[in-house]
Design an enzyme around this catalytic site. Sequence first.
Site, PDB file in Angstrom:
ATOM      1  N   LEU A 100      20.956 -35.545 -34.749  1.00  0.00           N
ATOM      2  CA  LEU A 100      21.959 -34.566 -35.187  1.00  0.00           C
ATOM      3  C   LEU A 100      23.328 -35.145 -34.903  1.00  0.00           C
ATOM      4  O   LEU A 100      23.495 -35.935 -33.958  1.00  0.00           O
ATOM      5  CB  LEU A 100      21.795 -33.253 -34.415  1.00  0.00           C
ATOM      6  N   ASP A 101      24.331 -34.726 -35.677  1.00  0.00           N
ATOM      7  CA  ASP A 101      25.718 -35.155 -35.425  1.00  0.00           C
ATOM      8  C   ASP A 101      26.207 -34.576 -34.097  1.00  0.00           C
ATOM      9  O   ASP A 101      25.666 -33.574 -33.614  1.00  0.00           O
ATOM     10  CB  ASP A 101      26.638 -34.651 -36.537  1.00  0.00           C
ATOM     11  N   ALA A 102      27.293 -35.162 -33.568  1.00  0.00           N
ATOM     12  CA  ALA A 102      27.838 -34.701 -32.277  1.00  0.00           C
ATOM     13  C   ALA A 102      28.229 -33.225 -32.326  1.00  0.00           C
ATOM     14  O   ALA A 102      28.072 -32.497 -31.342  1.00  0.00           O
ATOM     15  CB  ALA A 102      29.043 -35.553 -31.897  1.00  0.00           C
TER      16      ALA A 102
END
Length: 243
Positions: A100-102
Amino acid sequence: MRLDKFICKSTELTRTEAKKVLKNGEVRVNGDVAKNAAMQVHENNTITIGGQALTARGSRYYILHKVVDSICSNVDEVYPSVLNFLEVDKAFDLHIAGRLDADTTGLVLITDDGRWSHNVISPKKQCQKTYRVWLRHEIPDENLVDLIAKFEQGLQLQGEDSLTRPAHLKRVATAELVDDECYKSEVLLTITEGKYHQVKRMFAAVGNRVVGLHREQIGEIMLGDLAPGEWRELTVEEIALFL
Ligand code: URA
């Protein structure tokens, strides 16, 4: 698996320490001294260190509720890796099955079983991932049917050769229900692939903008009431879904 990996899995030794005992000639495979860390070994091989037989520990499988400003990586960068949240031995020997993205929150699966994570992430396996998405712009009633059809038929993302696979879009809150400066609609989106920034790029392709993203489900595995930053071992039934 590789001999050094087998040693790490069945002892408290790090990869560097494993390489050292190998170099020192302390390891034997089926009675013969083995020094090659990359040698492929199987569970039915007899592997000893200093005469002591090793038994491989089983693979490990966890679910974590990722918080914002943490990253799905095996090294800490600007933000800490999600692996810091797991209070288990050698957490950094594990890997993340579907990043997942930050700034994305929600369900992350973590394991040391490469074949299992392949079954989770390979587009060929078509495993469904469901995201709750908060959008900058509203989706008016008159556009909804058309938008659902576009997601179902596939979208052309910038820089991609092929359309996205059929995705299922469901609007769960309209602008009238939303009392928030940042977003004007909330949807659930189910996709079966994981291209780079896929969800954000899919909404960009239809002129909207993702302002919040949260993964709720992968296949039959649900985040449920796991609190942000919390984790647990997967159940035997959950593990079996991707064996
Ligand atoms: N799609 C995105 O754009 N970001 C994520 O973190 C996951 C899916």
